[in-house]
Design a protein around this motif. Structure first.
Motif, PDB file in Angstrom:
ATOM      1  N   ASN A 261      40.573  59.851 124.420  1.00 47.74           N
ATOM      2  CA  ASN A 261      41.080  60.213 125.756  1.00 47.74           C
ATOM      3  C   ASN A 261      42.458  59.661 126.093  1.00 47.74           C
ATOM      4  OD1 ASN A 261      38.742  61.662 127.198  1.00 47.74           O
ATOM      5  ND2 ASN A 261      37.790  59.912 126.180  1.00 47.74           N
ATOM      6  N   PHE A 262      43.080  58.977 125.132  1.00 48.11           N
ATOM      7  CA  PHE A 262      44.398  58.407 125.394  1.00 48.11           C
ATOM      8  C   PHE A 262      45.390  59.007 124.403  1.00 48.11           C
ATOM      9  CE2 PHE A 262      47.342  54.766 124.306  1.00 48.11           C
ATOM     10  CZ  PHE A 262      48.142  54.894 125.433  1.00 48.11           C
ATOM     11  N   ASP A 263      46.518  59.487 124.929  1.00 49.83           N
ATOM     12  CA  ASP A 263      47.474  60.192 124.067  1.00 49.83           C
ATOM     13  C   ASP A 263      48.571  59.306 123.484  1.00 49.83           C
ATOM     14  OD1 ASP A 263      46.109  62.500 124.326  1.00 49.83           O
ATOM     15  OD2 ASP A 263      47.293  63.259 126.020  1.00 49.83           O
ATOM     16  N   GLY A 264      48.431  57.997 123.668  1.00 50.11           N
ATOM     17  CA  GLY A 264      49.349  57.071 123.002  1.00 50.11           C
ATOM     18  C   GLY A 264      48.664  56.468 121.789  1.00 50.11           C
ATOM     19  N   LEU A 265      49.198  55.352 121.317  1.00 56.08           N
ATOM     20  CA  LEU A 265      48.605  54.695 120.148  1.00 56.08           C
ATOM     21  C   LEU A 265      47.547  53.682 120.579  1.00 56.08           C
ATOM     22  CD1 LEU A 265      51.761  53.923 117.937  1.00 56.08           C
ATOM     23  CD2 LEU A 265      50.195  55.876 117.780  1.00 56.08           C
ATOM     24  N   VAL A 266      46.390  53.746 119.932  1.00 61.12           N
ATOM     25  CA  VAL A 266      45.362  52.723 120.124  1.00 61.12           C
ATOM     26  C   VAL A 266      45.462  51.781 118.924  1.00 61.12           C
ATOM     27  CG1 VAL A 266      42.889  52.247 120.287  1.00 61.12           C
ATOM     28  CG2 VAL A 266      43.857  54.299 121.383  1.00 61.12           C
ATOM     29  N   VAL A 267      45.831  50.534 119.198  1.00 64.76           N
ATOM     30  CA  VAL A 267      46.024  49.559 118.117  1.00 64.76           C
ATOM     31  C   VAL A 267      44.800  48.647 118.076  1.00 64.76           C
ATOM     32  CG1 VAL A 267      47.539  47.772 117.185  1.00 64.76           C
ATOM     33  CG2 VAL A 267      48.498  49.619 118.603  1.00 64.76           C
ATOM     34  N   VAL A 268      44.074  48.695 116.967  1.00 69.32           N
ATOM     35  CA  VAL A 268      42.906  47.824 116.823  1.00 69.32           C
ATOM     36  C   VAL A 268      43.295  46.672 115.899  1.00 69.32           C
ATOM     37  CG1 VAL A 268      40.479  47.662 116.160  1.00 69.32           C
ATOM     38  CG2 VAL A 268      41.366  49.815 117.105  1.00 69.32           C
ATOM     39  N   ASP A 269      43.379  45.490 116.467  1.00 70.55           N
ATOM     40  CA  ASP A 269      43.787  44.306 115.713  1.00 70.55           C
ATOM     41  C   ASP A 269      42.549  43.681 115.073  1.00 70.55           C
ATOM     42  OD1 ASP A 269      44.695  41.865 114.776  1.00 70.55           O
ATOM     43  OD2 ASP A 269      45.933  41.441 116.533  1.00 70.55           O
ATOM     44  N   GLU A 270      42.481  43.820 113.754  1.00 77.68           N
ATOM     45  CA  GLU A 270      41.320  43.320 113.007  1.00 77.68           C
ATOM     46  C   GLU A 270      41.668  42.060 112.201  1.00 77.68           C
ATOM     47  OE1 GLU A 270      38.709  47.357 112.178  1.00 77.68           O
ATOM     48  OE2 GLU A 270      39.999  46.632 110.563  1.00 77.68           O
ATOM     49  N   ALA A 271      42.417  41.157 112.805  1.00 79.50           N
ATOM     50  CA  ALA A 271      42.811  39.932 112.083  1.00 79.50           C
ATOM     51  C   ALA A 271      41.586  39.196 111.523  1.00 79.50           C
ATOM     52  CB  ALA A 271      43.604  39.009 113.017  1.00 79.50           C
ATOM     53  N   TYR A 272      40.448  39.304 112.230  1.00 79.66           N
ATOM     54  CA  TYR A 272      39.264  38.517 111.848  1.00 79.66           C
ATOM     55  C   TYR A 272      38.144  39.363 111.248  1.00 79.66           C
ATOM     56  CZ  TYR A 272      41.798  35.112 114.564  1.00 79.66           C
ATOM     57  OH  TYR A 272      42.781  34.278 115.017  1.00 79.66           O
ATOM     58  N   ILE A 273      38.467  40.605 110.864  1.00 81.26           N
ATOM     59  CA  ILE A 273      37.415  41.548 110.453  1.00 81.26           C
ATOM     60  C   ILE A 273      36.656  41.077 109.214  1.00 81.26           C
ATOM     61  CG2 ILE A 273      38.912  43.000 109.002  1.00 81.26           C
ATOM     62  CD1 ILE A 273      36.154  44.269 111.353  1.00 81.26           C
ATOM     63  N   ASP A 274      37.321  40.274 108.346  1.00 84.63           N
ATOM     64  CA  ASP A 274      36.651  39.852 107.106  1.00 84.63           C
ATOM     65  C   ASP A 274      35.444  38.949 107.379  1.00 84.63           C
ATOM     66  OD1 ASP A 274      38.445  41.182 105.325  1.00 84.63           O
ATOM     67  OD2 ASP A 274      39.931  39.656 105.808  1.00 84.63           O
ATOM     68  N   PHE A 275      35.374  38.379 108.568  1.00 82.11           N
ATOM     69  CA  PHE A 275      34.247  37.502 108.899  1.00 82.11           C
ATOM     70  C   PHE A 275      33.132  38.258 109.622  1.00 82.11           C
ATOM     71  CE2 PHE A 275      38.200  35.050 109.026  1.00 82.11           C
ATOM     72  CZ  PHE A 275      37.947  34.177 107.982  1.00 82.11           C
ATOM     73  N   ALA A 276      33.333  39.558 109.837  1.00 80.37           N
ATOM     74  CA  ALA A 276      32.344  40.371 110.566  1.00 80.37           C
ATOM     75  C   ALA A 276      31.654  41.300 109.574  1.00 80.37           C
ATOM     76  CB  ALA A 276      33.042  41.186 111.643  1.00 80.37           C
TER      77      ALA A 276
ATOM     78  N   VAL B 105      30.855  44.424 109.594  1.00 83.16           N
ATOM     79  CA  VAL B 105      30.980  45.844 109.977  1.00 83.16           C
ATOM     80  C   VAL B 105      32.162  46.442 109.211  1.00 83.16           C
ATOM     81  CG1 VAL B 105      30.086  45.548 112.328  1.00 83.16           C
ATOM     82  CG2 VAL B 105      32.532  45.314 111.909  1.00 83.16           C
ATOM     83  N   PRO B 106      32.168  47.776 109.053  1.00 80.29           N
ATOM     84  CA  PRO B 106      33.312  48.369 108.365  1.00 80.29           C
ATOM     85  C   PRO B 106      34.576  48.295 109.220  1.00 80.29           C
ATOM     86  CG  PRO B 106      31.735  50.063 109.036  1.00 80.29           C
ATOM     87  CD  PRO B 106      31.150  48.759 109.433  1.00 80.29           C
ATOM     88  N   SER B 107      35.711  48.292 108.548  1.00 79.92           N
ATOM     89  CA  SER B 107      36.991  48.310 109.260  1.00 79.92           C
ATOM     90  C   SER B 107      37.204  49.685 109.888  1.00 79.92           C
ATOM     91  CB  SER B 107      38.113  48.053 108.249  1.00 79.92           C
ATOM     92  OG  SER B 107      39.349  48.453 108.786  1.00 79.92           O
TER      93      SER B 107
END
Ligand SMILES: Cc1ncc(COP(=O)(O)O)c(C=O)c1O
Length: 348
Positions: A171-186, A188-190
């Motif tokens: 629903n947003f026409d700009g960029l959605v930036v998902v910062d996954e700096a800590y994703i390796d400790f979670a 769930v898939p990136s």
């Protein structure tokens, strides 16, 4: 409908990237006197008298392999902080455009917005640190170019519900930036696995956390080839130094050791989650999918100073709205975690 050309700054669309000596000549030669380097050699070590590969070709190929992406979907920055700044410069016109982020969160989104003279809109996360999606959509304006979402979020440690991120992407026409700096400790898939579905999705990851390379400064952005081409166009040509490129290539050969380190950090995190609430000073340990814990304590400022006296530095987040009374504590080694536990248990 999202249309990249509609949101990119006109000067960025128009400009040409810097063409380096390495870009202008490709092929075999024995005498390189085209880049004003020191041809006698380097005081730092062999090879460092030469400029590094501005396109980080080998490194991107290796990362692409590991992440299941194409090298053209990968931007490398001098830390993900550089990618954050370049995203602002790519789409936000100073003094005109705005960005939105969710509070409490990582401080550099705000710093970059201020530096680039971009208006900052902030929406407070819910008490369980999730996104109030309707409120965010209400706050979006014609000038909003970027929404930053940090998942797992710093300093709260939790993952953001995927449905909320999907709703914003849809629903947003700009960029959605998902910062996954800590994703390796979670566990769930990136969001990088969803790039094909969302042309307005940008994912940030870093070598500073699980990979243990904060001192080398290497961050990643994953997005469509078009977005990555624009980031590459506006970056400083040699933004990833030679030592970092070499050392990162070596590190990327050691994915098994990476997995062991992550496992150990997650185990220690869970040990602290179990142990800390038994202490008088601790009121609540928030669940974490990262390598740190947000801990609500009795008298945060006093406990913070007391820990400093014991030689233990944690991050005092107690003045942030939503984190009142909280310290943010990185998971340390087994010994460090024991010292921390002992110290807090002796706090009066
Ligand atoms: C959420 C988040 N994003 C990005 C960064 C910065 O990463 P880098 O070291 O790659 O610049 C940090 C550092 O603490 C962080 O917490």
């Amino acid at each position: 409908m999202f249309n990249l050309e509609n949101i990119v700054r006109p000067n960025v669309l128009k400009m040409k990237a810097y063409s380096s000596a390495r870009d202008e000549f490709k092929g075999a030669a024995s005498v390189f006197i085209d880049a004003n380097e020191n041809n006698l050699g380097s005081l730092a070590g062999e090879g460092y008298n030469r400029y590094p590969d501005p396109h980080q070709k080998k490194l991107k190929e290796k990362i692409a392999d590991i992440k299941g992406l194409s090298p053209k979907q990968i931007f490398l920055g001098n830390g993900s902080d550089e990618a954050i700044d370049l995203l602002f410069r790519m789409v936000c016109r100073p003094g005109q455009d705005s960005m939105l982020h969710l509070r409490p969160t990582y401080g550099m989104y705000e710093v970059s917005a201020n530096l680039n003279e971009v208006q900052l809109d902030a929406v407070q996360l819910t008490p369980d640190f999730q996104i109030p999606v309707l409120e965010v959509l209400r706050q979006v304006k014609d000038t909003t170019k970027l929404i930053f979402i940090c998942s797992p979020n710093n300093p709260t440690g939790n993952l953001i519900e995927p449905e909320s991120i999907e709703t914003l992407l849809d629903n947003f026409d700009g960029l959605v930036v998902v910062d996954e700096a800590y994703i390796d400790f979670a566990d769930v898939p990136s969001w990088s696995t969803r790039l094909a579905e969302y042309p307005n999705l940008v994912i940030l990851q870093t070598f500073s956390k699980a990979w243990g390379m904060a001192g080398l400064r290497l961050g990643m952005a994953f997005a469509s080839e078009e977005i990555i081409a624009l980031l590459d166009k506006i970056k400083p040509p040699y933004n990833i130094n030679e030592a970092t490129q070499e050392l990162a290539l070596k590190a990327l050969e050691q994915t098994e050791q990476l997995a062991y380190m992550i496992e150990e950090i997650v185990q220690e995190r869970e040990m602290l989650v179990q142990a800390l609430p038994s202490l008088d000073a601790v009121e609540k340990v928030y669940p974490s999918d990262a390598n740190f814990l947000l801990v609500k304590v009795r008298n945060a400022n006093r406990l913070y100073s007391y820990l400093l006296e014991q030689g233990i530095v944690v991050r005092n987040r107690s003045s942030l709205p939503g984190c009142e009374g909280c310290l943010r504590i990185s998971v340390g080694t087994v010994d460090e975690n024991q010292l921390l536990f002992q110290a807090i248990s002796n706090f009066k």
